[in-house]
Scaffold this active site. Sequence first.
Site, PDB file in Angstrom:
ATOM      1  N   ASP A 189      46.401  68.175  19.580  1.00 55.50           N
ATOM      2  CA  ASP A 189      46.106  68.616  20.936  1.00 55.50           C
ATOM      3  C   ASP A 189      47.066  67.951  21.926  1.00 55.50           C
ATOM      4  O   ASP A 189      47.381  66.768  21.799  1.00 55.50           O
ATOM      5  CB  ASP A 189      44.654  68.250  21.272  1.00 55.50           C
ATOM      6  CG  ASP A 189      44.220  68.744  22.627  1.00 55.50           C
ATOM      7  OD1 ASP A 189      44.255  69.958  22.857  1.00 55.50           O
ATOM      8  OD2 ASP A 189      43.851  67.892  23.468  1.00 55.50           O
ATOM      9  N   GLU A 218      50.716  71.011  19.794  1.00 55.93           N
ATOM     10  CA  GLU A 218      50.584  71.910  20.948  1.00 55.93           C
ATOM     11  C   GLU A 218      51.557  71.448  22.035  1.00 55.93           C
ATOM     12  O   GLU A 218      51.339  70.441  22.692  1.00 55.93           O
ATOM     13  CB  GLU A 218      49.153  71.871  21.491  1.00 55.93           C
ATOM     14  CG  GLU A 218      48.972  72.729  22.727  1.00 55.93           C
ATOM     15  CD  GLU A 218      47.678  72.439  23.471  1.00 55.93           C
ATOM     16  OE1 GLU A 218      47.189  73.343  24.167  1.00 55.93           O
ATOM     17  OE2 GLU A 218      47.174  71.301  23.387  1.00 55.93           O
TER      18      GLU A 218
END
Length: 228
Positions: A189, A218
């Site tokens: 993330d 990400e």
Amino acid sequence: MENWSKDTVFYHMYPLGLCGAPHLNDFSSVPEARLQRLKGWTEHILSLGCNAVYLGPLFESNSHGYDTADYFQVDRRLGTNQTLTDLVADYHAHGIRVILDGVFNHVGRNFWAFRDVQQNGPASAYVNWFAGLKFGSSNRYGDPFTYDTWNGYDSLVKLNLSNPQVCAHLLKAVEQWIGEYHIDGLRLDTADCLDMDYQKELAAFCRRLRPDFWLMGEVIHGDYNKWA
């Protein structure tokens, strides 16, 4: 080693929402194995030609899962650690690999080390676990200190990934996830916010434990070439 992800089609699920978990965690209820419901999606996943699942946040958190309170315990709204072990084993038995969400940039305000800072102030052993933490002024929640956040959300407290103790804590969690649940990879993330040295250490650590372990970051902002 051949990268198995090249021949992989992923199916993404957000378990807290899909399983109908309460919006807020009361941190006291008996764990409810809602995660078992994801076994019911196996045939659908396979019928689409998918052979891997990417599961959103699963570990103890305050609300949406990206506000982690404990990296070592499955969120009680989804079940127990054994519930996750059983789910991964079931997917593997059907030829489906499992990727978890690695939320390492920030934690929630119920994270145990942050609560220690709230209770003990400057005397806390965990003051240096959080980026930009400074005493002398109050935050919006009334604590006598301020801290760095993710994207301005005060409920998401940024970790200090330049602190070796913090990195060791996170790596120990990943070691548990690989050893106990036998996961196949992680989606990182907000990788565009993560310390690059930490990402290199994490990658090397994972591949020592499992050479075919897969990492996906990400990256929304910045030069993608930097991560590649």
